[in-house]
Design an enzyme around this catalytic site. Sequence first.
Site, PDB file in Angstrom:
ATOM      1  N   LYS A 227       0.825  -1.219   0.000  1.00  0.00           N
ATOM      2  CA  LYS A 227       0.000   0.000   0.000  1.00  0.00           C
ATOM      3  C   LYS A 227       0.854   1.262   0.000  1.00  0.00           C
ATOM      4  CE  LYS A 227      -4.344  -1.987   1.332  1.00  0.00           C
ATOM      5  NZ  LYS A 227      -5.359  -2.239   2.349  1.00  0.00           N
ATOM      6  N   ARG A 262      -3.464 -10.136   4.808  1.00  0.00           N
ATOM      7  CA  ARG A 262      -3.942 -10.200   3.419  1.00  0.00           C
ATOM      8  C   ARG A 262      -2.818  -9.676   2.527  1.00  0.00           C
ATOM      9  NH1 ARG A 262      -6.242  -6.767  -0.270  1.00  0.00           N
ATOM     10  NH2 ARG A 262      -7.880  -7.622  -1.594  1.00  0.00           N
TER      11      ARG A 262
HETATM   12  N1  HH2 Z   1      -7.435  -3.836   0.882  1.00  0.00           N
HETATM   13  C1  HH2 Z   1      -7.776  -3.841  -0.432  1.00  0.00           C
HETATM   14  C2  HH2 Z   1      -8.899  -4.565  -0.866  1.00  0.00           C
HETATM   15  N2  HH2 Z   1      -9.626  -5.295   0.005  1.00  0.00           N
HETATM   16  N3  HH2 Z   1     -10.013  -6.064   2.199  1.00  0.00           N
HETATM   17  C3  HH2 Z   1      -9.681  -6.084   3.489  1.00  0.00           C
HETATM   18  N4  HH2 Z   1     -10.391  -6.816   4.365  1.00  0.00           N
HETATM   19  N5  HH2 Z   1      -8.612  -5.371   3.970  1.00  0.00           N
HETATM   20  C4  HH2 Z   1      -7.840  -4.610   3.157  1.00  0.00           C
HETATM   21  O1  HH2 Z   1      -6.899  -3.954   3.664  1.00  0.00           O
HETATM   22  C5  HH2 Z   1      -8.161  -4.565   1.771  1.00  0.00           C
HETATM   23  C6  HH2 Z   1      -9.280  -5.321   1.312  1.00  0.00           C
HETATM   24  C7  HH2 Z   1      -6.975  -3.067  -1.419  1.00  0.00           C
HETATM   25  O2  HH2 Z   1      -5.952  -3.856  -1.959  1.00  0.00           O
HETATM   26  P1  HH2 Z   1      -6.001  -4.564  -3.395  1.00  0.00           P
HETATM   27  O3  HH2 Z   1      -7.106  -5.562  -3.453  1.00  0.00           O
HETATM   28  O4  HH2 Z   1      -4.657  -5.091  -3.707  1.00  0.00           O
HETATM   29  O5  HH2 Z   1      -6.253  -3.372  -4.415  1.00  0.00           O
HETATM   30  P2  HH2 Z   1      -7.498  -2.899  -5.278  1.00  0.00           P
HETATM   31  O6  HH2 Z   1      -8.536  -2.384  -4.333  1.00  0.00           O
HETATM   32  O7  HH2 Z   1      -6.936  -1.815  -6.167  1.00  0.00           O
HETATM   33  O8  HH2 Z   1      -8.011  -4.076  -6.057  1.00  0.00           O
END
Ligand code: HH2
Length: 283
Positions: A227, A262
């Site tokens: 992040k 995660r």
């Molecule tokens: N962060 C993201 C998405 N879902 N869910 C939980 N429970 N906690 C988190 O910190 C979290 C999440 C964002 O990360 P990512 O899926 O890699 O990115 P994007 O939203 O661009 O798909």
Amino acid sequence: MPTIAEVLAPIRSALGKRTLVMGILNLTPDSFYDGGRYTDLDRALARAEQMLREGADILDIGGESTRPGSDPVPLEEEIRRVVPVIDAIANRYPQAVLSVDTTKSTVARLALQAGACIVNDISGMTFDPEMPSVVAESGALVVLMHIKGTPKTMQQNPTYDDVVAEVCNTLKAHAQRALQAGIPHENIWLDPGIGFGKTVEHNLQLLRNLPTLKALGYPVLVGTSRKSFIGHLLGGLPPEERLEGTLATLALSVAWGADVVRVHDVLPAVRTVRIADALCRHA
Ligand code: HH2
């Protein structure tokens, strides 16, 4: 196909004994790190297989990017992205613990029917009023995350009087609503929502004060993987160069009480949390 309770049983017995690793599988064209890599079924299946081989305890499958400034994906499109992939992974790996990363109850319902057993809702079940009943009726586990605002607006100057107190109070209220909807205590996990309506300093305070969130009495999931606060602290590094910074946050999150992490990078994360577990869970 095994029942949700049967698939979740090994996860429940491992909780507290070792840190669980949730591997991220984004079936989106635009996620901030892995966007566009797994948009066809074969590549998504191969990635799922790789993460399971590397030791992922859970696969978190999402069809909507929630990066800062992003717009919601239409319902039909999100269903088209996630449901066939969940169905294919569940058929090939019936014991795999699959989580669907969605705020939409219809996506959650179809994903659970296709073989998912966890709903990971970044809105803490606040964006869709039907979500609590869908989760309760299915017997699925739910991850309730804190977000301030929506992905579109959340990074526009987020402010708090006391970020730790506010996040904990909001998550406590989300958990209460979940219980009232009939979701059992053992099926509720909490997540401070790193990067979701938070400055760099807010993220650091939340991580340092993870024990305060743990004290609410639910398992805690932490999502720091690659992040932007990590890039910021390292002088502006892009997502591709944030692995070591991510691993540092994982080790300390374990020390501060995280139950589940995660991550995009399963193998490095598994190795990191195993060592952190040996140091911290030595009772
Ligand atoms: N962060 C993201 C998405 N879902 N869910 C939980 N429970 N906690 C988190 O910190 C979290 C999440 C964002 O990360 P990512 O899926 O890699 O990115 P994007 O939203 O661009 O798909």
